[in-house]
Design a protein around this motif. Structure first.
Motif, PDB file in Angstrom:
ATOM      1  N   TYR A 114       0.819  -1.217   0.000  1.00 35.55           N
ATOM      2  CA  TYR A 114       0.000   0.000   0.000  1.00 35.55           C
ATOM      3  C   TYR A 114       0.849   1.262   0.000  1.00 35.55           C
ATOM      4  N   LEU A 115       2.126   1.129  -0.241  1.00 36.05           N
ATOM      5  CA  LEU A 115       3.027   2.275  -0.193  1.00 36.05           C
ATOM      6  C   LEU A 115       2.670   3.373  -1.211  1.00 36.05           C
ATOM      7  N   PRO A 116       2.284   3.054  -2.436  1.00 35.56           N
ATOM      8  CA  PRO A 116       1.907   4.140  -3.362  1.00 35.56           C
ATOM      9  C   PRO A 116       0.744   4.992  -2.840  1.00 35.56           C
ATOM     10  N   GLN A 117      -0.253   4.351  -2.236  1.00 40.58           N
ATOM     11  CA  GLN A 117      -1.366   5.109  -1.678  1.00 40.58           C
ATOM     12  C   GLN A 117      -0.926   5.955  -0.495  1.00 40.58           C
ATOM     13  N   LEU A 118      -0.044   5.408   0.338  1.00 39.05           N
ATOM     14  CA  LEU A 118       0.451   6.173   1.487  1.00 39.05           C
ATOM     15  C   LEU A 118       1.255   7.383   1.034  1.00 39.05           C
ATOM     16  N   LEU A 129       0.425  11.531   1.684  1.00 41.51           N
ATOM     17  CA  LEU A 129       1.338  12.492   2.311  1.00 41.51           C
ATOM     18  C   LEU A 129       1.003  13.932   1.924  1.00 41.51           C
ATOM     19  N   ARG A 130       0.401  14.109   0.763  1.00 44.52           N
ATOM     20  CA  ARG A 130       0.019  15.459   0.325  1.00 44.52           C
ATOM     21  C   ARG A 130      -0.979  16.102   1.275  1.00 44.52           C
ATOM     22  N   ARG A 131      -1.830  15.278   1.871  1.00 45.31           N
ATOM     23  CA  ARG A 131      -2.885  15.796   2.737  1.00 45.31           C
ATOM     24  C   ARG A 131      -2.612  15.507   4.207  1.00 45.31           C
ATOM     25  N   ASP A 132      -1.382  15.234   4.557  1.00 45.62           N
ATOM     26  CA  ASP A 132      -1.027  14.861   5.925  1.00 45.62           C
ATOM     27  C   ASP A 132      -0.934  16.119   6.792  1.00 45.62           C
ATOM     28  N   ALA A 133      -2.062  16.539   7.321  1.00 40.56           N
ATOM     29  CA  ALA A 133      -2.133  17.799   8.069  1.00 40.56           C
ATOM     30  C   ALA A 133      -1.319  17.769   9.363  1.00 40.56           C
ATOM     31  N   PHE A 134      -1.236  16.631  10.007  1.00 40.25           N
ATOM     32  CA  PHE A 134      -0.562  16.528  11.304  1.00 40.25           C
ATOM     33  C   PHE A 134       0.831  15.906  11.204  1.00 40.25           C
ATOM     34  N   HIS A 135       1.277  15.598  10.003  1.00 39.05           N
ATOM     35  CA  HIS A 135       2.578  14.965   9.749  1.00 39.05           C
ATOM     36  C   HIS A 135       2.686  13.589  10.406  1.00 39.05           C
ATOM     37  N   SER A 136       1.570  12.984  10.693  1.00 34.12           N
ATOM     38  CA  SER A 136       1.574  11.666  11.330  1.00 34.12           C
ATOM     39  C   SER A 136       2.009  10.574  10.364  1.00 34.12           C
ATOM     40  N   LEU A 137       1.500  10.621   9.140  1.00 32.22           N
ATOM     41  CA  LEU A 137       1.905   9.618   8.151  1.00 32.22           C
ATOM     42  C   LEU A 137       3.373   9.778   7.795  1.00 32.22           C
ATOM     43  N   ARG A 138       3.822  11.011   7.694  1.00 34.52           N
ATOM     44  CA  ARG A 138       5.244  11.258   7.414  1.00 34.52           C
ATOM     45  C   ARG A 138       6.116  10.639   8.498  1.00 34.52           C
ATOM     46  N   ASP A 139       5.737  10.859   9.752  1.00 36.78           N
ATOM     47  CA  ASP A 139       6.505  10.305  10.864  1.00 36.78           C
ATOM     48  C   ASP A 139       6.464   8.780  10.863  1.00 36.78           C
ATOM     49  N   LEU A 140       5.291   8.219  10.532  1.00 41.30           N
ATOM     50  CA  LEU A 140       5.170   6.760  10.478  1.00 41.30           C
ATOM     51  C   LEU A 140       6.061   6.176   9.386  1.00 41.30           C
ATOM     52  N   ILE A 141       6.011   6.754   8.201  1.00 43.12           N
ATOM     53  CA  ILE A 141       6.826   6.248   7.091  1.00 43.12           C
ATOM     54  C   ILE A 141       8.310   6.410   7.406  1.00 43.12           C
ATOM     55  N   THR A 142       8.681   7.515   8.044  1.00 45.07           N
ATOM     56  CA  THR A 142      10.073   7.729   8.426  1.00 45.07           C
ATOM     57  C   THR A 142      10.545   6.683   9.426  1.00 45.07           C
ATOM     58  N   SER A 143       9.735   6.415  10.426  1.00 39.72           N
ATOM     59  CA  SER A 143      10.147   5.428  11.432  1.00 39.72           C
ATOM     60  C   SER A 143      10.203   4.017  10.849  1.00 39.72           C
ATOM     61  N   LEU A 144       9.268   3.688   9.961  1.00 39.16           N
ATOM     62  CA  LEU A 144       9.301   2.365   9.329  1.00 39.16           C
ATOM     63  C   LEU A 144      10.506   2.239   8.399  1.00 39.16           C
ATOM     64  N   SER A 145      10.891   3.340   7.751  1.00 35.34           N
ATOM     65  CA  SER A 145      12.034   3.310   6.840  1.00 35.34           C
ATOM     66  C   SER A 145      13.341   3.083   7.583  1.00 35.34           C
ATOM     67  N   ARG A 146      13.385   3.480   8.826  1.00 39.12           N
ATOM     68  CA  ARG A 146      14.595   3.253   9.625  1.00 39.12           C
ATOM     69  C   ARG A 146      14.813   1.773   9.928  1.00 39.12           C
ATOM     70  N   HIS A 147      13.730   1.002   9.888  1.00 41.02           N
ATOM     71  CA  HIS A 147      13.808  -0.422  10.228  1.00 41.02           C
ATOM     72  C   HIS A 147      13.909  -1.325   9.003  1.00 41.02           C
ATOM     73  N   SER A 148      13.624  -0.779   7.829  1.00 41.67           N
ATOM     74  CA  SER A 148      13.629  -1.614   6.630  1.00 41.67           C
ATOM     75  C   SER A 148      14.289  -0.861   5.480  1.00 41.67           C
ATOM     76  N   LEU A 207      14.534  -1.965   2.447  1.00 38.77           N
ATOM     77  CA  LEU A 207      13.687  -2.135   1.274  1.00 38.77           C
ATOM     78  C   LEU A 207      12.607  -1.061   1.235  1.00 38.77           C
ATOM     79  N   LEU A 208      11.949  -0.844   2.355  1.00 41.31           N
ATOM     80  CA  LEU A 208      10.921   0.188   2.427  1.00 41.31           C
ATOM     81  C   LEU A 208      11.540   1.564   2.174  1.00 41.31           C
ATOM     82  N   CYS A 209      12.689   1.816   2.743  1.00 41.34           N
ATOM     83  CA  CYS A 209      13.376   3.093   2.556  1.00 41.34           C
ATOM     84  C   CYS A 209      13.679   3.339   1.080  1.00 41.34           C
ATOM     85  N   HIS A 210      14.184   2.348   0.391  1.00 38.03           N
ATOM     86  CA  HIS A 210      14.502   2.492  -1.025  1.00 38.03           C
ATOM     87  C   HIS A 210      13.242   2.721  -1.844  1.00 38.03           C
ATOM     88  N   LYS A 211      12.165   2.021  -1.522  1.00 36.87           N
ATOM     89  CA  LYS A 211      10.919   2.205  -2.263  1.00 36.87           C
ATOM     90  C   LYS A 211      10.334   3.591  -2.027  1.00 36.87           C
TER      91      LYS A 211
END
Length: 128
Positions: free
Chosen positions: A88-92, A96-115, A117-121
């Protein structure tokens, strides 16, 4: 266990900008939803706005209770199986364009630190 009807019932209020509604309060105690359901919930704001001419201030992704529920559900899904988030990464990324609270940005950033593959995608999708 997630019940799709519960999510619809919690957010069925016509005045979704009313953050104090009982349905939205119930989201705090609800079981996590699968990624497809919470992404559909955030995308639903555009469909509702087109059909009912809802003003932009009452979009679903600007309501803190809904955003917290979405992020919690995505975190739970990622902790069980990161591949569920990768599909579901393309939808996420689009959300991000409508992420008013930067919550999705923070989630994707934290998940990218652990993977890596996710970071590269994420990097690849943000560049395209």
């Amino acid at each position: 266990q997630f019940v799709p009807e519960f999510l619809s019932a919690c957010c069925a209020n016509n005045d979704i900008s009313n953050n104090g509604s009982d349905g939205l309060k119930n989201l705090m105690f609800a079981n996590s939803a699968p990624p497809y359901a919470v992404i559909a919930l955030l995308n639903r704001c555009d469909e509702d706005r087109k059909e009912k001419k809802i003003p932009s201030k009452s979009q679903w992704h600007t309501i803190p209770a809904i955003v917290r529920y979405v992020v919690r559900s995505l975190q739970d899904a990622a902790s069980e199986d990161l591949d569920s988030i990768l599909s579901y990464l393309p939808q996420l990324i689009q959300l991000l364009r409508r992420d008013a609270f930067h919550s999705l940005r923070d989630l994707i950033t934290s998940l990218s630190r652990h993977s890596t593959l996710l970071c590269h995608k994420v990097i690849w999708m943000l560049q395209t």
